[in-house]
Motif scaffolding. Sequence first.
Motif, PDB file in Angstrom:
ATOM      1  N   MET A   1      29.266  32.657   7.368  1.00 29.24           N
ATOM      2  CA  MET A   1      29.123  33.592   8.476  1.00 29.24           C
ATOM      3  C   MET A   1      29.489  35.014   8.038  1.00 29.24           C
ATOM      4  SD  MET A   1      28.250  34.094  11.601  1.00 29.24           S
ATOM      5  CE  MET A   1      28.181  32.447  12.294  1.00 29.24           C
TER       6      MET A   1
ATOM      7  N   THR B   1      22.258  31.000  10.672  1.00 30.94           N
ATOM      8  CA  THR B   1      22.695  32.011   9.704  1.00 30.94           C
ATOM      9  C   THR B   1      21.847  31.991   8.429  1.00 30.94           C
ATOM     10  OG1 THR B   1      24.351  30.447   8.859  1.00 30.94           O
ATOM     11  CG2 THR B   1      25.055  32.000  10.562  1.00 30.94           C
TER      12      THR B   1
ATOM     13  N   THR C   1      20.054  34.726  16.206  1.00 28.34           N
ATOM     14  CA  THR C   1      21.385  34.122  16.106  1.00 28.34           C
ATOM     15  C   THR C   1      21.900  33.625  17.451  1.00 28.34           C
ATOM     16  OG1 THR C   1      21.852  35.618  14.271  1.00 28.34           O
ATOM     17  CG2 THR C   1      23.734  34.493  15.272  1.00 28.34           C
TER      18      THR C   1
ATOM     19  N   THR D   1      26.627  36.464   6.170  1.00 28.13           N
ATOM     20  CA  THR D   1      25.562  36.864   7.090  1.00 28.13           C
ATOM     21  C   THR D   1      25.845  38.225   7.698  1.00 28.13           C
ATOM     22  OG1 THR D   1      25.184  34.529   7.622  1.00 28.13           O
ATOM     23  CG2 THR D   1      24.282  36.168   9.125  1.00 28.13           C
TER      24      THR D   1
END
Length: 388
Positions: free
Chosen positions: A322, A146, A355, A325
């Motif tokens: 997260m 990330t 990812t 991101t």
Amino acid sequence: MPSLLGVPFLGRRRETASEPPVFMSSQATSTAHATSNAFTHNTRGELSNSIFSSRRTTAQRMQRQGSFTRIPASPANPAGLSSVSAASTATQHEAATAPRQRPWRRLLYIKQDFPDDYVDDTFLMELQKNANVRMYEYSTVVMQTTVVTQHISSIMVFIAVFINLYRNTLTASLLLWCSTTSTVMGIVLWDLLNLTLQLPIQRIIRVDMIKGAVLFALLLFGLSPVLRTLTEDTSSDTIWAMTVILFCVNLAFHDYSMGNLTNIRFPGSVSLNAAVLASVLLASRLNSNLSVFAFLAFALCWFALFPIFRRYLKRVSSVASMATTVVLALVATAMFMYILKPIALLHVFSTLFITFACPLWLIWVQRYKNEIHGPWDEARPIVHRYNR
């Protein structure tokens, strides 16, 4: 009388014998002497031949059994034979007089009887394979990617902001207010999280920091006219090419670790300088001083402060990292959908590949890793640290 003539008596004379005495002449006497000498010589020759034959047979038998060793002939030894006992005695004497060889030691600073590249039989017994290899889990590697996708998305957002400002679809005042508000909100959130979670991280809101930010903003505003006309004689194609190169340097040397939360160190400083230089080049293409000031202020906040805030969120909460991101990826894709759709689709594909596909690739490649350690490695000192 017979003894004077040289005739030996063959026995005692019989008393009853009446034979007359026998007299021999000188010729018969010499013949008898010759016959006696010939018999003696022949007897001695046959005895010598039998002894020599017996010795030669014994020597041949011993030579077949390995009891004799052939050596070069010499005047002292014309037969060229020497006994094994003599050879073994000489060997034992040489072994006793030769210096004893010391055992090999794995030390290069002492002189030994062995070459420098000598190793003993126990050399490969200390071989270790994959002793320090770390096995990764897919979910952990996905979370670690990330930081890369966040920085790529942030560069995409920054380029999209410049294109909108260059096309006059975004005003300088709106950009200035948005960057100032987001910076203040990030600082307040930083300190609130520190107070709430009681983290041992330095607070940001200080009087010295506020004074430094105000002084820097005034200096940047005064230099805006100079920066706007800095590259008037340079073509725009050169500016775009240099900007792409500088952003690649920024992406390559960016500090992707989580430990640096207070200052910018190498190689992060190289990444920051490349981003600032690219921002100056892009700002020289704008048409107003206010646009240059707003764009450079946004660039400093975006490339100097925002990466530290992202590392802080990742340390505090992986879920928040997260979420950041996902938000950055969506914003960058949405902004480029109105500029150039192929770039937006390429950004989406690269984000998904980094990812989700790259972690699978890394885990698959780990099976072919072959790391060996052994006595040939350099010694590593063990340093004990004591907390005072």
